[in-house]
Design an enzyme around this catalytic site. Structure first.
Site, mmCIF file in Angstrom:
data_model
loop_
_atom_site.group_PDB
_atom_site.id
_atom_site.type_symbol
_atom_site.label_atom_id
_atom_site.label_comp_id
_atom_site.label_asym_id
_atom_site.label_seq_id
_atom_site.Cartn_x
_atom_site.Cartn_y
_atom_site.Cartn_z
ATOM 1 N N ARG A 89 0.865 -1.179 0.000
ATOM 2 C CA ARG A 89 0.000 0.000 0.000
ATOM 3 C C ARG A 89 0.903 1.231 0.000
ATOM 4 O O ARG A 89 2.122 1.119 0.102
ATOM 5 C CB ARG A 89 -1.007 -0.004 1.164
ATOM 6 C CG ARG A 89 -0.626 -0.659 2.447
ATOM 7 C CD ARG A 89 0.535 -0.042 3.167
ATOM 8 N NE ARG A 89 0.355 1.374 3.375
ATOM 9 C CZ ARG A 89 1.323 2.239 3.586
ATOM 10 N NH1 ARG A 89 2.595 1.831 3.641
ATOM 11 N NH2 ARG A 89 1.093 3.521 3.746
ATOM 12 N N GLY A 90 0.266 2.393 -0.096
ATOM 13 C CA GLY A 90 1.033 3.624 -0.249
ATOM 14 C C GLY A 90 1.054 3.972 -1.725
ATOM 15 O O GLY A 90 1.299 3.094 -2.569
ATOM 16 N N ALA A 91 0.796 5.247 -2.041
ATOM 17 C CA ALA A 91 0.550 5.639 -3.436
ATOM 18 C C ALA A 91 1.657 5.219 -4.416
ATOM 19 O O ALA A 91 1.387 4.499 -5.388
ATOM 20 C CB ALA A 91 0.281 7.144 -3.493
ATOM 21 N N ASP A 131 -1.886 11.064 -1.643
ATOM 22 C CA ASP A 131 -2.368 10.068 -2.612
ATOM 23 C C ASP A 131 -2.791 10.703 -3.922
ATOM 24 O O ASP A 131 -2.736 10.071 -4.978
ATOM 25 C CB ASP A 131 -3.520 9.265 -2.014
ATOM 26 C CG ASP A 131 -2.982 8.267 -1.006
ATOM 27 O OD1 ASP A 131 -2.733 8.673 0.139
ATOM 28 O OD2 ASP A 131 -2.742 7.106 -1.399
ATOM 29 N N ARG A 190 -7.575 0.035 -6.501
ATOM 30 C CA ARG A 190 -7.836 1.076 -5.488
ATOM 31 C C ARG A 190 -8.078 2.398 -6.227
ATOM 32 O O ARG A 190 -7.400 2.677 -7.214
ATOM 33 C CB ARG A 190 -6.663 1.190 -4.502
ATOM 34 C CG ARG A 190 -6.496 -0.074 -3.652
ATOM 35 C CD ARG A 190 -5.566 0.160 -2.480
ATOM 36 N NE ARG A 190 -6.176 0.979 -1.452
ATOM 37 C CZ ARG A 190 -5.499 1.485 -0.416
ATOM 38 N NH1 ARG A 190 -4.208 1.247 -0.290
ATOM 39 N NH2 ARG A 190 -6.105 2.232 0.496
HETATM 40 O O1 MRU Z 1 -4.355 3.299 2.481
HETATM 41 P P1 MRU Z 1 -2.885 3.461 2.315
HETATM 42 O O2 MRU Z 1 -2.077 2.853 3.413
HETATM 43 O O3 MRU Z 1 -2.433 3.031 0.950
HETATM 44 O O4 MRU Z 1 -2.658 5.026 2.394
HETATM 45 C C1 MRU Z 1 -1.375 5.540 2.273
HETATM 46 C C2 MRU Z 1 -1.292 6.986 2.481
HETATM 47 O O5 MRU Z 1 -2.274 7.671 2.675
HETATM 48 C C3 MRU Z 1 0.078 7.599 2.326
HETATM 49 O O6 MRU Z 1 0.229 8.692 3.181
HETATM 50 C C4 MRU Z 1 0.242 8.075 0.894
HETATM 51 O O7 MRU Z 1 -0.037 7.041 0.002
HETATM 52 C C5 MRU Z 1 1.583 8.604 0.623
HETATM 53 S S1 MRU Z 1 2.790 7.356 0.505
HETATM 54 C C6 MRU Z 1 4.270 8.014 0.126
#
Ligand code: MRU
Length: 345
Positions: A46-48, A237, A89
Site C-alpha cells: 500500500r502507499g501511493a 495520494d 484502489r
Molecule cells: O491506504 P494506504 O495505506 O495506501 O494510504 C497511504 C497513504 O495515505 C500515504 O500517506 C500516501 O499514500 C503517501 S505514501 C508516500
C-alpha cells in the site's frame, strides 16, 4: 534501506507483506497479475507510489506469461490486465499514472512486435521503481532543511520506504535530515483503522535506528498545545490542480490542528501524485473500505453488532492549510496552481 518493499524476480513479483508487520517479516510471491492485483486490493502492499510500482510489475508479469505471439490477442490480454490494475484502489493517482505508462508501451505492440514489447514492459516497470527511489532521495534533499536540531516532527500514516519503491516521501525527509546529523524527535500517529503509523512507520524508523514515539490520532492536538510539535510532514495520494490534497483519513484534522497552533503543515509527494486533470479536491474519488476495519480489531468485534460504521480511507486537506508541497522539483509554496502546472509540464 535494510529491506525491499517490492522486487522483480523475472517469473514473479516479491512483495513484503505489510499486513503482517511488525510481528512478522514475510514476503509474498505473486506469480501472476491477479495475485499482484489482490495484494494491492488487500493492502499487502500500500502507499501511493508503491502501488504504482506493483501495478506496473503486475502488467510486466502478465506480458511475460502471455503465450500468444499475435499482437492482437497480446493487446487484448494486456488491456484487460491494465483495467484490472486500475480497479484495485481508486484514490492514489500514482496507480493510474503507472498503468498509463505501461499501457503506452502495450499500445505500440504492432510496431515493436510481441517479444520486444514484453522486454520493453519489464524495462519500464523497473524504470518506474528506480525513478521512484531517486525521486524520493531528491525530495529528501529539498525537505531536510525544514527540520532543525531539537524539533518535534509529527507524521501520519506511513509515507516511508514501505509506501514507495524505497526510501519514502515524508519519511524520506526525516531520513535525509537524520543522515546529515540533525537530531530531533519523531512522533507517529497510530492512524486508525489500519494502524499504518503504529505498525509500519514505527517499524521502519526502528530499522533505521531513529527514535520514534507513537501516539493515538486523538493525542496530536494536546501534544501541539504542549509545544512538542514544530512541523508536520505527511504524504499524499492525489493532489488536485489547486493544491487540495487527498491523503490518509485523519490528515485533514491534523492540518486544521496545525493551523490553529501555528505549526507549518507540509505535504511531501513526487510529481506523479499531481493530478492536474482534477481542478479541486472535491473531485478526488475517495475510497470507502469494509466497515469491519472500524467495527472489528484483528477479527474480533469492538462495537455492538447493530451499529453502522463509516470507513472512508482518505480525506482531503484544502490547499489553504498547506504551508508547502515538497516535491523532487523543489519546495512549492502558495499560490499553488500555476507552479504545480509548471513542474508537471
Ligand atoms: O491506504 P494506504 O495505506 O495506501 O494510504 C497511504 C497513504 O495515505 C500515504 O500517506 C500516501 O499514500 C503517501 S505514501 C508516500
Amino acid at each position: 534501506m535494510k529491506f525491499k518493499t517490492i522486487e522483480w524476480k523475472s517469473d514473479r513479483v516479491r512483495i513484503l507483506d505489510q499486513r503482517r508487520l511488525p510481528q512478522e517479516l514475510r514476503y509474498l510471491d505473486c506469480r501472476d497479475a491477479p495475485a499482484v492485483a489482490q495484494a494491492i486490493r488487500t493492502m499487502a502492499i500500500r502507499g501511493a507510489p508503491a502501488i504504482g510500482v506493483a501495478a506496473a510489475m503486475g502488467i510486466a508479469l502478465a506480458a511475460r506469461k502471455t503465450l500468444s505471439h499475435q499482437p492482437e490477442s497480446f493487446l487484448k490480454t494486456l488491456e484487460k490486465v491494465c483495467d484490472e490494475m486500475r480497479q484495485t484502489r481508486p484514490t492514489a493517482v500514482n496507480l493510474f499514472w503507472a498503468v498509463d505508462r505501461m499501457k503506452k508501451i502495450v499500445d505500440r505492440v504492432y510496431t515493436h512486435g510481441v517479444d520486444e514489447t514484453k522486454e520493453r514492459l519489464v524495462k519500464e516497470a523497473l524504470n518506474i521503481l528506480k525513478e521512484d527511489i531517486e525521486i524520493n532521495r531528491k525530495i529528501g534533499m529539498y525537505g531536510k532543511r525544514l527540520i532543525k536540531n531539537g524539533d518535534g516532527v509529527l507524521t501520519h500514516c506511513n509515507a516511508g520506504a514501505l509506501a514507495t519503491g524505497g526510501y519514502g516521501t515524508a519519511l524520506g525527509v526525516i531520513y535525509s535530515a537524520w543522515a546529515e546529523g540533525k537530531r530531533f524527535r519523531v512522533f507517529a500517529d497510530e492512524t486508525r483503522p489500519q494502524l499504518q503509523g503504529a505498525r509500519l512507520t514505527a517499524w521502519e524508523l526502528v530499522q533505521e535506528k531513529i527514535p520514534v514515539t507513537v501516539i493515538t490520532d486523538n493525542m496530536a492536538g494536546w501534544l501541539m498545545t504542549k509545544g512538542e510539535i514544530n512541523l508536520v510532514l505527511v504524504g499524499a495520494d492525489r493532489i488536485a490542480r489547486n493544491g487540495d490534497t487527498a491523503n490518509k483519513i485523519g490528515t485533514y484534522s491534523l492540518a486544521v490542528l496545525s493551523k490553529w497552533h501555528n505549526i507549518p503543515f507540509y505535504v511531501v509527494a513526487p510529481t506523479s501524485t499531481l493530478d492536474l486533470t482534477i481542478p479541486t479536491g472535491s473531485d478526488i474519488p475517495i475510497e470507502e473500505r469494509d466497515i469491519r476495519e472500524v467495527t472489528h480489531f484483528r477479527g474480533s468485534p469492538i462495537t455492538p453488532k447493530e451499529v453502522k460504521a463509516f470507513n472512508p480511507a482518505f480525506d482531503v486537506t484544502p490547499h489553504s492549510l498547506i504551508e508547502a508541497i515538497i516535491t523532487e522539483k523543489g519546495l512549492i509554496r502558495k499560490p499553488f496552481e500555476r507552479k504545480l502546472e509548471r513542474i508537471k509540464a
